[in-house]
Design an enzyme around this catalytic site. Structure first.
Site, PDB file in Angstrom:
ATOM      1  N   ASP A   1       0.816  -1.235   0.000  1.00 41.43           N
ATOM      2  CA  ASP A   1       0.000   0.000   0.000  1.00 41.43           C
ATOM      3  C   ASP A   1       0.844   1.278   0.000  1.00 41.43           C
ATOM      4  O   ASP A   1       0.326   2.350  -0.270  1.00 41.43           O
ATOM      5  CB  ASP A   1      -0.922   0.023   1.223  1.00 41.43           C
ATOM      6  CG  ASP A   1      -1.996  -1.035   1.160  1.00 41.43           C
ATOM      7  OD1 ASP A   1      -2.172  -1.630   0.090  1.00 41.43           O
ATOM      8  OD2 ASP A   1      -2.653  -1.273   2.188  1.00 41.43           O
TER       9      ASP A   1
ATOM     10  N   MET B   1      -6.126  -2.494  -4.287  1.00 38.49           N
ATOM     11  CA  MET B   1      -5.907  -2.381  -2.846  1.00 38.49           C
ATOM     12  C   MET B   1      -5.509  -0.950  -2.459  1.00 38.49           C
ATOM     13  O   MET B   1      -5.103  -0.159  -3.304  1.00 38.49           O
ATOM     14  CB  MET B   1      -4.877  -3.393  -2.389  1.00 38.49           C
ATOM     15  CG  MET B   1      -5.484  -4.790  -2.293  1.00 38.49           C
ATOM     16  SD  MET B   1      -4.338  -5.975  -1.598  1.00 38.49           S
ATOM     17  CE  MET B   1      -5.422  -7.385  -1.382  1.00 38.49           C
ATOM     18  N   GLY B   2      -5.580  -0.700  -1.194  1.00 38.97           N
ATOM     19  CA  GLY B   2      -5.292   0.640  -0.670  1.00 38.97           C
ATOM     20  C   GLY B   2      -6.440   1.036   0.235  1.00 38.97           C
ATOM     21  O   GLY B   2      -7.347   1.746  -0.178  1.00 38.97           O
TER      22      GLY B   2
ATOM     23  N   GLU C   1      -9.715   0.524  -2.934  1.00 39.26           N
ATOM     24  CA  GLU C   1     -10.740  -0.140  -2.102  1.00 39.26           C
ATOM     25  C   GLU C   1     -11.234   0.728  -0.936  1.00 39.26           C
ATOM     26  O   GLU C   1     -12.345   0.536  -0.450  1.00 39.26           O
ATOM     27  CB  GLU C   1     -10.185  -1.456  -1.550  1.00 39.26           C
ATOM     28  CG  GLU C   1      -8.988  -1.249  -0.632  1.00 39.26           C
ATOM     29  CD  GLU C   1      -8.379  -2.524  -0.092  1.00 39.26           C
ATOM     30  OE1 GLU C   1      -9.006  -3.588  -0.167  1.00 39.26           O
ATOM     31  OE2 GLU C   1      -7.253  -2.446   0.427  1.00 39.26           O
TER      32      GLU C   1
ATOM     33  N   HIS D   1      -6.029 -10.056  -4.188  1.00 38.29           N
ATOM     34  CA  HIS D   1      -4.709 -10.503  -3.715  1.00 38.29           C
ATOM     35  C   HIS D   1      -3.724 -10.810  -4.830  1.00 38.29           C
ATOM     36  O   HIS D   1      -2.542 -11.049  -4.553  1.00 38.29           O
ATOM     37  CB  HIS D   1      -4.871 -11.708  -2.784  1.00 38.29           C
ATOM     38  CG  HIS D   1      -5.582 -11.331  -1.509  1.00 38.29           C
ATOM     39  ND1 HIS D   1      -6.942 -11.215  -1.450  1.00 38.29           N
ATOM     40  CD2 HIS D   1      -5.103 -10.990  -0.295  1.00 38.29           C
ATOM     41  CE1 HIS D   1      -7.280 -10.834  -0.217  1.00 38.29           C
ATOM     42  NE2 HIS D   1      -6.188 -10.690   0.499  1.00 38.29           N
TER      43      HIS D   1
ATOM     44  N   GLN E   1      -2.557  -8.689  -6.547  1.00 40.95           N
ATOM     45  CA  GLN E   1      -1.605  -7.582  -6.404  1.00 40.95           C
ATOM     46  C   GLN E   1      -0.459  -7.883  -5.444  1.00 40.95           C
ATOM     47  O   GLN E   1       0.555  -7.200  -5.430  1.00 40.95           O
ATOM     48  CB  GLN E   1      -2.339  -6.320  -5.893  1.00 40.95           C
ATOM     49  CG  GLN E   1      -3.292  -5.742  -6.896  1.00 40.95           C
ATOM     50  CD  GLN E   1      -4.353  -4.880  -6.239  1.00 40.95           C
ATOM     51  OE1 GLN E   1      -4.186  -3.679  -6.119  1.00 40.95           O
ATOM     52  NE2 GLN E   1      -5.441  -5.480  -5.807  1.00 40.95           N
TER      53      GLN E   1
HETATM   54  O1  F6P Z   1      -1.234  -5.588   2.403  1.00 38.39           O
HETATM   55  C1  F6P Z   1      -2.130  -4.521   2.626  1.00 38.39           C
HETATM   56  C2  F6P Z   1      -3.430  -4.903   2.088  1.00 38.39           C
HETATM   57  O2  F6P Z   1      -3.134  -5.297   0.812  1.00 38.39           O
HETATM   58  C3  F6P Z   1      -4.569  -3.880   2.044  1.00 38.39           C
HETATM   59  O3  F6P Z   1      -4.586  -3.022   0.970  1.00 38.39           O
HETATM   60  C4  F6P Z   1      -5.784  -4.773   2.046  1.00 38.39           C
HETATM   61  O4  F6P Z   1      -6.895  -4.086   2.519  1.00 38.39           O
HETATM   62  C5  F6P Z   1      -5.375  -5.859   2.942  1.00 38.39           C
HETATM   63  O5  F6P Z   1      -3.973  -5.982   2.800  1.00 38.39           O
HETATM   64  C6  F6P Z   1      -6.063  -7.176   2.678  1.00 38.39           C
HETATM   65  O6  F6P Z   1      -5.307  -8.216   3.172  1.00 38.39           O
HETATM   66  P1  F6P Z   1      -5.812  -9.489   3.958  1.00 38.39           P
HETATM   67  O7  F6P Z   1      -6.916 -10.061   3.145  1.00 38.39           O
HETATM   68  O8  F6P Z   1      -4.605 -10.347   4.012  1.00 38.39           O
HETATM   69  O9  F6P Z   1      -6.247  -9.047   5.306  1.00 38.39           O
END
Ligand code: F6P
Length: 338
Positions: free
Chosen positions: A126, A168-169, A221, A268, A270
């Site tokens: 992020d 993501m973000g 997101e 994911h 990303q």
């Molecule tokens: O690694 C950060 C991140 O990619 C965020 O942007 C995202 O909201 C979150 O991880 C989701 O990850 P997880 O599903 O592993 O909790």
């Protein structure tokens, strides 16, 4: 000297490059390297392995982290914090290298204040960790988003559609902005800037009127929109089923423009797969610096990139902060929303 390392939070491409860098820099100095399993969970459960040459060389090319990661945060309450400190002290490790984003670096700062020698290394796709121009995984994620945008443009053109790509973000729009710009997205939405739906839909209608009969919109997101309620979907039990922001935005765009709109959530993907060259090389530099600090008996630092160079800041400088996209930068980059 016994050095311990952990990788905390969501994984990121390039973490195995940090592990290779740490292992070989430790070896050069006659230090042993141990890896806590699954981040801070390994500290709380006293689970670790001795890191060896073979796996370091083998895993260097792979995405993810070969010692595992988790979102366990030892700083969540006093009892877990005390447990982490007690467990660490019982191992005989001289120093802990914690690789992570704000949660891990924040916890490291607290551990250091409690007397544990900790050095931090920056990680988060992020890119929202304060105090550093590099966080491992971000460059790879941006390239993945760039690739997705390019692919979406070609199919959007064929079908004269609008395609919304959610990336993501959660708190910051770095991936959306950089990935979107690199891929040539037509419009980008980030959490730092309030969404103007009318401006967006007018922009899309204008494109179509000018003869550019497609649009690719990138949305982070973490973006929130006030129209959410109107477009809520209720499931068979009467519960509100909220899709991601991309799905919601697609519905709104289609409703307001009457142009077929679809959404894609990159998720994911990303974070998966091998790292870019940048996300492999910078960790090697930073790991070497971390071991130099260990040699000098220095801890409580985050090794980072600042002004394009390897540098060091105090861990607490990055604690409890989120590095956001400056609104002025976003406004300037709107020049390229065409
Ligand atoms: O690694 C950060 C991140 O990619 C965020 O942007 C995202 O909201 C979150 O991880 C989701 O990850 P997880 O599903 O592993 O909790």
């Amino acid at each position: 000297m016994k050095v311990a390392v952990l990788t905390g939070g969501g994984d990121a491409p390039g973490l195995n490059a940090y592990l290779k860098g740490l292992y070989l820099s430790c070896k050069k100095n006659g230090f042993e390297l141990y890896g806590y399993l699954d981040g801070w969970k390994g500290v709380l459960e006293n689970k670790y392995i001795k890191i060896e040459m073979d796996e370091v060389i083998r895993e260097f090319h792979e995405g993810g982290t070969f010692i595992g990661s988790s979102r366990t945060n030892p700083a969540k309450d006093e009892a877990t914090m005390n447990k982490a400190i007690e467990n660490f002290k019982s191992t005989g490790f001289n120093v802990l290298v914690a690789i992570g984003g704000e949660d891990t670096i924040g916890a490291s700062s607290k551990m250091h204040k409690a007397g544990i020698p900790v050095i931090g290394l920056p990680k988060t796709i992020d890119y929202d960790l304060e105090g550093t121009e590099f966080t491992v995984g971000f460059n790879t994620a941006v390239n993945i988003v760039m690739d997705a945008v390019e692919k979406l443009i070609s199919t959007a053109k064929s079908h004269k559609r609008v395609l919304v790509l959610e990336v993501m973000g959660r708190h910051a729009g770095w991936i959306a902005l950089y990935g979107g710009l690199a891929g040539g997205a037509n419009y980008i939405l980030i959490p730092e800037v309030e969404v103007n739906i009318d401006e967006l839909t007018e922009f899309i209608k204008n494109r179509y009127e000018k003869g550019y009969k497609y649009a690719v919109i990138v949305v982070a997101e973490g973006v929130k929109i006030s129209e959410s309620q109107k477009y809520e979907v209720v499931d068979e039990y009467g519960h509100v089923k909220l899709g991601g922001i991309g799905e919601l935005l697609a519905k709104i765009i289609e409703d307001k423009t009457k142009i077929t709109t679809r959404s894609v959530n990159l998720g994911h993907i990303q974070r998966g797969g091998p790292a870019t060259s940048y996300d492999r090389i910078i960790p090697l530099f930073l790991a070497q610096k971390a071991v130099e600090l260990i040699k000098q008996n220095i801890s409580g630092k985050l090794v980072c990139i600042r002004n394009g160079k390897v540098d060091v800041i105090d861990l607490h400088e990055a604690e409890g902060k989120t590095k956001k996209v400056p609104v002025e930068l976003y406004e300037q980059m709107k020049t390229y929303f065409v």
